[in-house]
Motif scaffolding. Structure first.
Motif, short mmCIF file in Angstrom:
data_model
loop_
_atom_site.label_atom_id
_atom_site.label_comp_id
_atom_site.label_asym_id
_atom_site.label_seq_id
_atom_site.Cartn_x
_atom_site.Cartn_y
_atom_site.Cartn_z
N ARG A 544 20.44 53.23 41.91
CA ARG A 544 21.55 54.18 41.99
C ARG A 544 22.89 53.48 41.86
NH1 ARG A 544 20.45 59.06 46.28
NH2 ARG A 544 18.43 59.71 45.47
N LYS A 545 23.78 54.11 41.13
CA LYS A 545 25.11 53.55 40.94
C LYS A 545 26.03 54.07 42.05
CE LYS A 545 24.25 53.71 35.98
NZ LYS A 545 24.63 54.35 34.69
N ALA A 546 25.64 53.72 43.29
CA ALA A 546 26.39 54.19 44.46
C ALA A 546 26.24 53.17 45.58
CB ALA A 546 25.87 55.55 44.92
N THR A 547 27.23 53.16 46.45
CA THR A 547 27.25 52.22 47.57
C THR A 547 27.35 53.00 48.87
OG1 THR A 547 28.36 50.57 46.20
CG2 THR A 547 28.45 50.26 48.60
N GLN A 548 26.44 52.69 49.79
CA GLN A 548 26.47 53.33 51.11
C GLN A 548 27.56 52.63 51.93
OE1 GLN A 548 23.66 55.54 52.03
NE2 GLN A 548 24.89 56.22 53.75
N LEU A 549 28.56 53.40 52.36
CA LEU A 549 29.66 52.84 53.15
C LEU A 549 29.46 53.06 54.65
CD1 LEU A 549 32.72 53.95 50.99
CD2 LEU A 549 31.44 51.80 50.90
N ARG A 550 28.75 54.13 54.99
CA ARG A 550 28.52 54.43 56.40
C ARG A 550 27.21 55.20 56.52
NH1 ARG A 550 29.24 58.66 59.75
NH2 ARG A 550 30.13 59.94 58.09
N GLU A 551 26.39 54.80 57.47
CA GLU A 551 25.13 55.50 57.69
C GLU A 551 25.38 56.87 58.33
OE1 GLU A 551 22.07 54.54 56.80
OE2 GLU A 551 22.94 52.76 55.85
N GLY A 552 24.57 57.82 57.97
CA GLY A 552 24.66 59.14 58.58
C GLY A 552 23.64 59.28 59.70
N LYS A 553 23.53 60.49 60.23
CA LYS A 553 22.52 60.75 61.26
C LYS A 553 22.14 62.23 61.24
CE LYS A 553 25.68 61.56 65.17
NZ LYS A 553 25.99 61.19 66.57
N LEU A 554 20.99 62.51 61.82
CA LEU A 554 20.45 63.86 61.87
C LEU A 554 20.03 64.15 63.30
CD1 LEU A 554 19.10 66.48 60.68
CD2 LEU A 554 17.06 65.06 60.29
N GLU A 555 20.42 65.32 63.79
CA GLU A 555 19.96 65.80 65.09
C GLU A 555 19.45 67.22 64.90
OE1 GLU A 555 23.36 65.51 67.61
OE2 GLU A 555 23.43 63.32 67.54
N PHE A 572 22.37 69.27 63.27
CA PHE A 572 23.60 68.51 63.01
C PHE A 572 23.27 67.44 61.98
CE2 PHE A 572 26.26 64.79 63.69
CZ PHE A 572 27.54 65.34 63.67
N ILE A 573 24.00 67.45 60.86
CA ILE A 573 23.77 66.48 59.80
C ILE A 573 25.08 65.80 59.47
CG2 ILE A 573 22.89 66.08 57.48
CD1 ILE A 573 21.32 68.66 57.67
N ASP A 574 25.12 64.51 59.71
CA ASP A 574 26.29 63.70 59.39
C ASP A 574 26.03 63.04 58.04
OD1 ASP A 574 28.30 61.88 59.13
OD2 ASP A 574 27.99 60.89 61.05
N GLY A 575 26.66 63.55 57.00
CA GLY A 575 26.51 62.96 55.69
C GLY A 575 25.97 63.89 54.64
N GLY A 576 26.00 65.19 54.89
CA GLY A 576 25.55 66.11 53.86
C GLY A 576 24.87 67.32 54.44
N VAL A 577 24.67 68.33 53.62
CA VAL A 577 24.00 69.54 54.04
C VAL A 577 22.50 69.33 54.11
CG1 VAL A 577 23.55 71.94 53.42
CG2 VAL A 577 25.84 70.99 53.12
N PHE A 578 21.95 68.51 53.21
CA PHE A 578 20.51 68.42 53.05
C PHE A 578 19.93 67.07 53.43
CE2 PHE A 578 21.97 71.37 49.61
CZ PHE A 578 21.70 72.52 50.34
N GLY A 579 20.72 66.21 54.05
CA GLY A 579 20.19 64.92 54.45
C GLY A 579 21.28 64.01 54.97
N GLY A 582 25.40 59.92 55.14
CA GLY A 582 26.61 59.19 55.51
C GLY A 582 27.69 59.29 54.45
N ASP A 583 28.58 58.30 54.42
CA ASP A 583 29.63 58.23 53.40
C ASP A 583 29.14 57.36 52.24
OD1 ASP A 583 31.11 59.68 55.17
OD2 ASP A 583 32.48 58.05 55.70
#
Length: 671
Positions: A544-555, A572-579, A582-583
Motif C-alpha cells: 500500500r502506498k500509505a503510511t500509518q501515523l497513528r494506531e486506531g482502536k475499537l470498542e 466506538f471506532i477510532d480511525g474510520g467507520v468500518f475499521g 487510525g490516522d
C-alpha cells in the motif's frame, strides 16, 4: 507485464455542463489499439477515501487489457454539482452518460463493463436498466434488486435502525470538501460551501416514506426485470445484508445470470472475511473476457450458481473462517431443493401438526435482540451474532428433535404464522438457530414482518387486538449444513433491539399450537455432480502506498444499568467507520486522513425510551489545507412521531466555516 499509465484526474463532461472527476488506469497499448473499458461509479471519493481499495483492483484490470475507470458521482469527491439523495434519477442518468462518453473515446473499442460493491452494485443494476448501448455486462457485488425488501431502511416492513446509522454516515460524507489540488485553490471553498448549504438530513428524508411508495420503487429493477437485458454476474456473502437478491435475479432475469455466494461479510471477495477468500479479480476478468472480448473462458459451460455451504460453528462475534464446501446449481428454483415443513407445536418443531395444548404467549422485553450483531457485517470484531441463548428468555422457543442426519439448507426459509397481538401496532421477529449438543445457539438466518403491512406494503392497517392474522415471514437466504445430533431452534419474538426500532407499546403475541409452520428449503445430495472448478486464491496484495501515523482502536459492548433497566449498545471506532485504522497518510498525495465515530443505541423497559445517537469527527491535513468536520445525530420517538435532531459543524483550520442544525418530527405510519 504490460505498461500501465495512471491518470490521477480525468474530467468527464455531462450534457448539462457539469464535470465528473475520474481516475483512470490505461494500458499503453490503448494509444494504438482501442480496448474495452471497465467502470466503477460510486460516491466515496476516489482521491482519498477509497484510494487504497481502488489500487487493489483497477491496475490489475488494466493489466488484463482494459481501460479501468473509477468515477466520483455528481456532488461527491471532486465532481461538480450536488447530491440530493441516493440513487436519484440524475445519478443514474449521469451513469449512462459516463458510459456514452467512455465508448466515444478513441482509446475505447465501444464496449464497456460495469461493477461495484454496495452502492456500486445498485448503480450497476440501475444503469443497466437504462440500457446504454455500450454497456455489455455488469458484475454487481453485494447490492439489491429491490430497495424496499432488501435495503438498510426497512426489514419486513419494520423500521431498521440502519436507516439512522447509515444516513448519519452519509451526513459526514456529504460534508466533505473537494480537494484544492484538483478543483483549484481559489475554488474549493466556494464548491464546499455550495454543498454544505444544499445538505439535508437523509434519515429524515427516508423516514418520510414508511410504505412501499415511489421512493423505493425508484431504482428497484424488480419493478421490471425485463429492463436488464445484459449478462449479470452477482457476487455476495452470507454474512452480508444482501442475501436474497441472488435467488430472485436467478429466477427472474431473462439474460445470462451467474451467482457466486461466499461466506463473506460486506467486503470484496478477494478481501473476504470470513474466509476462504476468492480471487474476485480473476473471476471478474474471466467474465469481462467472455462478454467484452468474446473469449471462451468456460464460464458458460459451468453451472451458473455457486454457493458456499457453510458448516456449523460455535457462536462468536467474529469469524476469520467459515468451514464448508462449494456447491453448484444449474438454475433457480433448483430441482435439488425441496421444502420440508416443521410445525410449531407445544412440544417444539414437529413433522406433523399437533393442535393440543394451551395458546402460547410472549411479550418480549425491549432488550431482546441484543445478541444479533449487525444485520450487515463488515467483519469488524464483534459485529457478527453471538450466542442466541443471551436472548432466549425473550422469545417463544420451538426446538426440533436432534437431527438423525446432516441437513443442508439452501435458499430462503419462511414461516407461516397464525398469530394474534394485543396492540394495534406490532411486529414479529423470527430467528432460526443451530443448537449444538452443548446448548450453544448459532444464528442460521432471520426475518421480520410488520403486522400493519399484512394486507400489503402500500397502505398500513392497524391490528385488531385479539384477531388472528395469517402472516408469512420470509427469512434471509442461506446455505448452511446443520450437523447430525444438532437441533433447529426457532425464536418467535415481538421486539428485536437494536436492529429494529420498537413498536410504541409492549406487544403480547399469541400462537396456537400446531397452526404455524417453518418451511425449510432442503438441498439433497447430488453424488454424480462434478466437483466445482477451483477458485484461485487472491494474488498477493501490492504494498500500500500509505503510511500509518497513528494506531486506531475499537470498542464494542453492551451493558445493562441494573438501577434503571436501561440497555446500552456502544460501538466506538477510532480511525474510520468500518475499521480502527487510525490516522493514515496517503503517500502519493501527501494527504493525512483521520476519523472517529461513536454509535450508541439505548433502551429501557419502556419502548418509548429508545434512543439512537451517532457522533463523528474527521479531518484532512496537507500543507496548509486542514478542513475539519463534526457531526451529531439523535433519534427518539413518541407514541405518534419519530423525532430526529442533527447538526454539522465544519472548520477551515481553526475557523468555523459552516454550521447547521436540523430538527424533524415525522408521524409514525404503521411503524
Amino acid at each position: 507485464m504490460p505498461e500501465i499509465r495512471s491518470i490521477e484526474t480525468a474530467w468527464i463532461p455531462m450534457p448539462d455542463g457539469a464535470r465528473l472527476a475520474a481516475r483512470m488506469w490505461m494500458p499503453e497499448e490503448a494509444a494504438r489499439t482501442p480496448l474495452p473499458a471497465i467502470l466503477e461509479y460510486i460516491p466515496y471519493r476516489r482521491r482519498d477515501r477509497t484510494r487504497m481499495r481502488d489500487e487493489s483492483m483497477h491496475p490489475r484490470l488494466a493489466e488484463a487489457g482494459y481501460v479501468s475507470i473509477r468515477v466520483d458521482m455528481r456532488g461527491a469527491g471532486d465532481s461538480d454539482g450536488l447530491m440530493a439523495d441516493e440513487y436519484s434519477e440524475q445519478e443514474i442518468q449521469d451513469g449512462a452518460d459516463v458510459i456514452a462518453w467512455i465508448a466515444a473515446q478513441e482509446w475505447c473499442d465501444g464496449k464497456v463493463g460495469m461493477f461495484g460493491k454496495s452502492w456500486g452494485a445498485y448503480t450497476s443494476f440501475q444503469v443497466a436498466a437504462k440500457r446504454p448501448p455500450a454497456l455489455k455486462a455488469i458484475a454487481p457485488v453485494m447490492g439489491t434488486d429491490d430497495r424496499w425488501l432488501e435495503d438498510i431502511h426497512f426489514y419486513g416492513g419494520v423500521l431498521a435502525n440502519d436507516n439512522f446509522w447509515w444516513g448519519s454516515i452519509m451526513q459526514l460524507l456529504n460534508a466533505l470538501p473537494p480537494d484544492p489540488q484538483i478543483v483549484g485553490a481559489d475554488k474549493w471553498r466556494e464548491k464546499w460551501k455550495e454543498r454544505l448549504d444544499a445538505m439535508t438530513f437523509w434519515p429524515a428524508l427516508w423516514l418520510q416514506h414508511q410504505t412501499h411508495d415511489h421512493m423505493w420503487r425508484r431504482g428497484s429493477i424488480s419493478e421490471n426485470y425485463d429492463d436488464v437485458a445484459i449478462p449479470v454476474y452477482f457476487f455476495g456473502g452470507w454474512a452480508d445484508l444482501f442475501r436474497d437478491t441472488p435467488f430472485r435475479i436467478a429466477e427472474h432475469l431473462k439474460g445470462p445470470v451467474k451467482v457466486l455466494m461466499g461466506p463473506w461479510a460486506h467486503l470484496y471477495p478477494h478481501e473476504g472475511i470470513p474466509g476462504p477468500k476468492a480471487d474476485f479479480l480473476d473471476e471478474m476478468i474471466r467474465w469481462w473476457n467472455l462478454w467484452l472480448k468474446g473469449e471462451d473462458t468456460g464460464l458458460v459451460d459451468e453451472p451458473l450458481l455457486r454457493f458456499w455451504m457453510q458448516e456449523g460453528v460455535a457462536p462468536a462475534g467474529y469469524h476469520s473462517e467459515r468451514p464448508g464446501r462449494w456447491v453448484e446449481e444449474a438454475a433457480w428454483p433448483s430441482p435439488n431443493v425441496s421444502e420440508r415443513g416443521l410445525w410449531l407445536n407445544a412440544a417444539g418443531l414437529g413433522d406433523e401438526a399437533d393442535t393440543n395444548g394451551e395458546p402460547m404467549r410472549i411479550a418480549s422485553s425491549t432488550d431482546y435482540g441484543k445478541a444479533g450483531g449487525d444485520m450487515c457485517s463488515f467483519a469488524i470484531p464483534g459485529d457478527m451474532p453471538v450466542d442466541l441463548r443471551h436472548d432466549a428468555g425473550g422469545a417463544l422457543l420451538f426446538r426440533s428433535p436432534p437431527l438423525d442426519e446432516a441437513t443442508d439448507i439452501l435458499g430462503q426459509p419462511s414461516v407461516d404464522l397464525v398469530v394474534s397481538a394485543d396492540r394495534p401496532q406490532g411486529f414479529v421477529a423470527v430467528t432460526l438457530a443451530d443448537e449444538a449438543p452443548d446448548g450453544a445457539q448459532t444464528l442460521i438466518t432471520r426475518g421480520f414482518a410488520n403486522f400493519a403491512h399484512r394486507n400489503g406494503d402500500e397502505r398500513p392497517s392497524p391490528v385488531i387486538p385479539g384477531e388472528e392474522m395469517r402472516i408469512s415471514v420470509p427469512l434471509h437466504g442461506i446455505a448452511q449444513r446443520v450437523a447430525a445430533g444438532h437441533r433447529l431452534v426457532l425464536h418467535v419474538a415481538s421486539t428485536y433491539w437494536p436492529i429494529l426500532w420498537p413498536s410504541p407499546e409492549i406487544v403480547t403475541l399469541t400462537l396456537k399450537p400446531g397452526h404455524s409452520r417453518l418451511n425449510l428449503p432442503v438441498r439433497h445430495a447430488t453424488p454424480d455432480a462434478p466437483d466445482p472448478r477451483a477458485l484461485p486464491e487472491p494474488a498477493p496484495r501490492a504494498k500500500r502506498k500509505a503510511t500509518q501515523l497513528r494506531e486506531g482502536k475499537l470498542e464494542r459492548d453492551w451493558r445493562m444499568d441494573l438501577k434503571t433497566g436501561t440497555l446500552v449498545h456502544r460501538v466506538f471506532i477510532d480511525g474510520g467507520v468500518f475499521g480502527p485504522v487510525g490516522d493514515v497518510r496517503l503517500d502519493e498525495t501527501g494527504t493525512v486522513i483521520g476519523d472517529v465515530s461513536e454509535r450508541i443505541y439505548e433502551i429501557g423497559p419502556d419502548p418509548l425510551s429508545a434512543r439512537a445517537i451517532m457522533k463523528q469527527s474527521g479531518f484532512f491535513r496537507r500543507d496548509d489545507w486542514n478542513p475539519r468536520f463534526e457531526t451529531w445525530s439523535e433519534m427518539t420517538a413518541t407514541k405518534t412521531h419519530f423525532v430526529l435532531k442533527a447538526s454539522v459543524t465544519c472548520r477551515d483550520g481553526e475557523e468555523e466555516f459552516h454550521h447547521v442544525d436540523w430538527h424533524h418530527e415525522i408521524p409514525r405510519n404503521g411503524m
